[in-house]
Write a protein that holds these residues in place. Structure first.
Motif, PDB file in Angstrom:
ATOM      1  N   VAL A 163       0.840  -1.203   0.000  1.00 44.05           N
ATOM      2  CA  VAL A 163       0.000   0.000   0.000  1.00 44.05           C
ATOM      3  C   VAL A 163       0.874   1.252   0.000  1.00 44.05           C
ATOM      4  CG1 VAL A 163      -1.724   1.296   1.297  1.00 44.05           C
ATOM      5  CG2 VAL A 163      -1.895  -1.186   1.127  1.00 44.05           C
ATOM      6  N   ASP A 164       1.936   1.244   0.789  1.00 45.89           N
ATOM      7  CA  ASP A 164       2.819   2.406   0.909  1.00 45.89           C
ATOM      8  C   ASP A 164       4.036   2.263   0.003  1.00 45.89           C
ATOM      9  OD1 ASP A 164       1.219   3.629   2.855  1.00 45.89           O
ATOM     10  OD2 ASP A 164       2.192   2.482   4.449  1.00 45.89           O
ATOM     11  N   ASP A 165       4.274   3.253  -0.827  1.00 47.62           N
ATOM     12  CA  ASP A 165       5.449   3.363  -1.666  1.00 47.62           C
ATOM     13  C   ASP A 165       5.759   2.113  -2.486  1.00 47.62           C
ATOM     14  OD1 ASP A 165       7.621   4.614  -2.810  1.00 47.62           O
ATOM     15  OD2 ASP A 165       8.963   4.169  -1.140  1.00 47.62           O
ATOM     16  N   PRO A 166       4.845   1.691  -3.344  1.00 44.55           N
ATOM     17  CA  PRO A 166       5.143   0.521  -4.188  1.00 44.55           C
ATOM     18  C   PRO A 166       6.290   0.840  -5.143  1.00 44.55           C
ATOM     19  CG  PRO A 166       3.109   1.576  -4.904  1.00 44.55           C
ATOM     20  CD  PRO A 166       3.547   2.269  -3.640  1.00 44.55           C
ATOM     21  N   GLN A 167       7.247  -0.039  -5.232  1.00 43.74           N
ATOM     22  CA  GLN A 167       8.450   0.191  -6.036  1.00 43.74           C
ATOM     23  C   GLN A 167       8.342  -0.333  -7.458  1.00 43.74           C
ATOM     24  OE1 GLN A 167      11.264   1.973  -4.797  1.00 43.74           O
ATOM     25  NE2 GLN A 167       9.612   2.455  -3.389  1.00 43.74           N
ATOM     26  N   GLY A 168       7.311  -1.073  -7.765  1.00 44.12           N
ATOM     27  CA  GLY A 168       7.187  -1.670  -9.095  1.00 44.12           C
ATOM     28  C   GLY A 168       7.942  -2.985  -9.158  1.00 44.12           C
ATOM     29  N   PRO A 169       7.694  -3.761 -10.203  1.00 43.94           N
ATOM     30  CA  PRO A 169       8.378  -5.044 -10.345  1.00 43.94           C
ATOM     31  C   PRO A 169       9.889  -4.845 -10.484  1.00 43.94           C
ATOM     32  CG  PRO A 169       6.722  -4.738 -12.074  1.00 43.94           C
ATOM     33  CD  PRO A 169       6.783  -3.484 -11.293  1.00 43.94           C
ATOM     34  N   SER A 170      10.658  -5.844 -10.104  1.00 47.15           N
ATOM     35  CA  SER A 170      12.119  -5.719 -10.166  1.00 47.15           C
ATOM     36  C   SER A 170      12.674  -5.937 -11.573  1.00 47.15           C
ATOM     37  CB  SER A 170      12.783  -6.689  -9.195  1.00 47.15           C
ATOM     38  OG  SER A 170      12.371  -8.013  -9.480  1.00 47.15           O
ATOM     39  N   THR A 171      11.906  -6.571 -12.451  1.00 47.95           N
ATOM     40  CA  THR A 171      12.341  -6.785 -13.833  1.00 47.95           C
ATOM     41  C   THR A 171      11.157  -6.628 -14.777  1.00 47.95           C
ATOM     42  OG1 THR A 171      11.920  -9.152 -13.766  1.00 47.95           O
ATOM     43  CG2 THR A 171      14.141  -8.431 -13.156  1.00 47.95           C
ATOM     44  N   GLY A 172      11.437  -6.567 -16.047  1.00 44.35           N
ATOM     45  CA  GLY A 172      10.374  -6.476 -17.036  1.00 44.35           C
ATOM     46  C   GLY A 172      10.932  -6.194 -18.419  1.00 44.35           C
ATOM     47  N   THR A 173      10.044  -5.966 -19.349  1.00 41.16           N
ATOM     48  CA  THR A 173      10.458  -5.654 -20.717  1.00 41.16           C
ATOM     49  C   THR A 173       9.929  -4.303 -21.191  1.00 41.16           C
ATOM     50  OG1 THR A 173       8.550  -6.846 -21.602  1.00 41.16           O
ATOM     51  CG2 THR A 173      10.617  -8.078 -21.393  1.00 41.16           C
ATOM     52  N   ILE A 174       8.953  -3.746 -20.483  1.00 40.90           N
ATOM     53  CA  ILE A 174       8.404  -2.430 -20.834  1.00 40.90           C
ATOM     54  C   ILE A 174       8.394  -1.545 -19.598  1.00 40.90           C
ATOM     55  CG2 ILE A 174       7.073  -3.103 -22.858  1.00 40.90           C
ATOM     56  CD1 ILE A 174       4.671  -3.525 -21.163  1.00 40.90           C
ATOM     57  N   LYS A 175       8.507  -0.242 -19.799  1.00 35.28           N
ATOM     58  CA  LYS A 175       8.581   0.732 -18.718  1.00 35.28           C
ATOM     59  C   LYS A 175       7.286   1.531 -18.597  1.00 35.28           C
ATOM     60  CE  LYS A 175      12.936   0.608 -17.228  1.00 35.28           C
ATOM     61  NZ  LYS A 175      13.339   0.685 -15.847  1.00 35.28           N
ATOM     62  N   VAL A 176       7.087   2.121 -17.426  1.00 32.38           N
ATOM     63  CA  VAL A 176       5.918   2.948 -17.138  1.00 32.38           C
ATOM     64  C   VAL A 176       6.168   4.373 -17.641  1.00 32.38           C
ATOM     65  CG1 VAL A 176       4.544   3.975 -15.274  1.00 32.38           C
ATOM     66  CG2 VAL A 176       5.275   1.593 -15.118  1.00 32.38           C
ATOM     67  N   ALA A 177       5.118   4.997 -18.138  1.00 29.43           N
ATOM     68  CA  ALA A 177       5.121   6.421 -18.486  1.00 29.43           C
ATOM     69  C   ALA A 177       3.910   7.048 -17.801  1.00 29.43           C
ATOM     70  CB  ALA A 177       5.049   6.611 -19.992  1.00 29.43           C
ATOM     71  N   ARG A 178       4.059   8.260 -17.298  1.00 31.40           N
ATOM     72  CA  ARG A 178       2.971   8.930 -16.580  1.00 31.40           C
ATOM     73  C   ARG A 178       2.773  10.357 -17.071  1.00 31.40           C
ATOM     74  NH1 ARG A 178       0.632   6.414 -12.265  1.00 31.40           N
ATOM     75  NH2 ARG A 178       1.823   4.746 -11.323  1.00 31.40           N
ATOM     76  N   GLY A 179       1.577  10.886 -16.841  1.00 32.79           N
ATOM     77  CA  GLY A 179       1.336  12.314 -16.965  1.00 32.79           C
ATOM     78  C   GLY A 179       0.486  12.823 -18.092  1.00 32.79           C
ATOM     79  N   GLY A 180       0.395  12.195 -19.207  1.00 35.47           N
ATOM     80  CA  GLY A 180      -0.407  12.706 -20.311  1.00 35.47           C
ATOM     81  C   GLY A 180       0.412  13.536 -21.282  1.00 35.47           C
ATOM     82  N   ALA A 181      -0.092  13.670 -22.475  1.00 36.24           N
ATOM     83  CA  ALA A 181       0.612  14.405 -23.523  1.00 36.24           C
ATOM     84  C   ALA A 181      -0.277  15.504 -24.086  1.00 36.24           C
ATOM     85  CB  ALA A 181       1.039  13.449 -24.640  1.00 36.24           C
ATOM     86  N   PHE A 182       0.327  16.391 -24.844  1.00 35.61           N
ATOM     87  CA  PHE A 182      -0.351  17.577 -25.359  1.00 35.61           C
ATOM     88  C   PHE A 182      -1.572  17.267 -26.215  1.00 35.61           C
ATOM     89  CE2 PHE A 182       2.669  16.215 -28.476  1.00 35.61           C
ATOM     90  CZ  PHE A 182       2.048  16.419 -29.689  1.00 35.61           C
ATOM     91  N   ASP A 183      -1.614  16.119 -26.851  1.00 39.86           N
ATOM     92  CA  ASP A 183      -2.724  15.816 -27.747  1.00 39.86           C
ATOM     93  C   ASP A 183      -3.679  14.756 -27.193  1.00 39.86           C
ATOM     94  OD1 ASP A 183      -1.009  13.691 -27.923  1.00 39.86           O
ATOM     95  OD2 ASP A 183      -0.985  13.602 -30.103  1.00 39.86           O
TER      96      ASP A 183
END
Length: 80
Positions: free
Chosen positions: A27-47
């Motif tokens: 619940v507190d401060d999840p660090q994400g998986p330790s490995t993977g093949t794709i990365k997270v992106a956040r925030g939204g874009a202009f369009d």
């Protein structure tokens, strides 16, 4: 205070992406998986629709890929 949490492009995050990660994460401060093949992106874009332009928006992409909607957030020395 939080500032500039979203802007003209999605921001790459260091976390690996796992669609089901938050179902079993700490619940507190999840660090994400330790490995993977794709990365997270956040925030939204202009369009994107206004609902996507918020800090909690979460997308993903291959770290080797290119998309004009993706960028980096740099922390300047005097900002921390």
């Amino acid at each position: 205070g939080l500032h500039d949490m979203l802007g003209n492009v999605f921001q790459w995050c260091s976390d690996w992406y796992d669609k089901g990660y938050y179902y079993n994460s700490p619940v507190d401060d999840p660090q994400g998986p330790s490995t993977g093949t794709i990365k997270v992106a956040r925030g939204g874009a202009f369009d994107q629709e206004s609902m996507s332009c918020r800090a909690a928006s979460r997308s993903w992409g291959a770290p080797t890929g290119f998309n004009y909607r993706l960028g980096l957030r740099l922390l300047l020395e005097d900002e921390h």
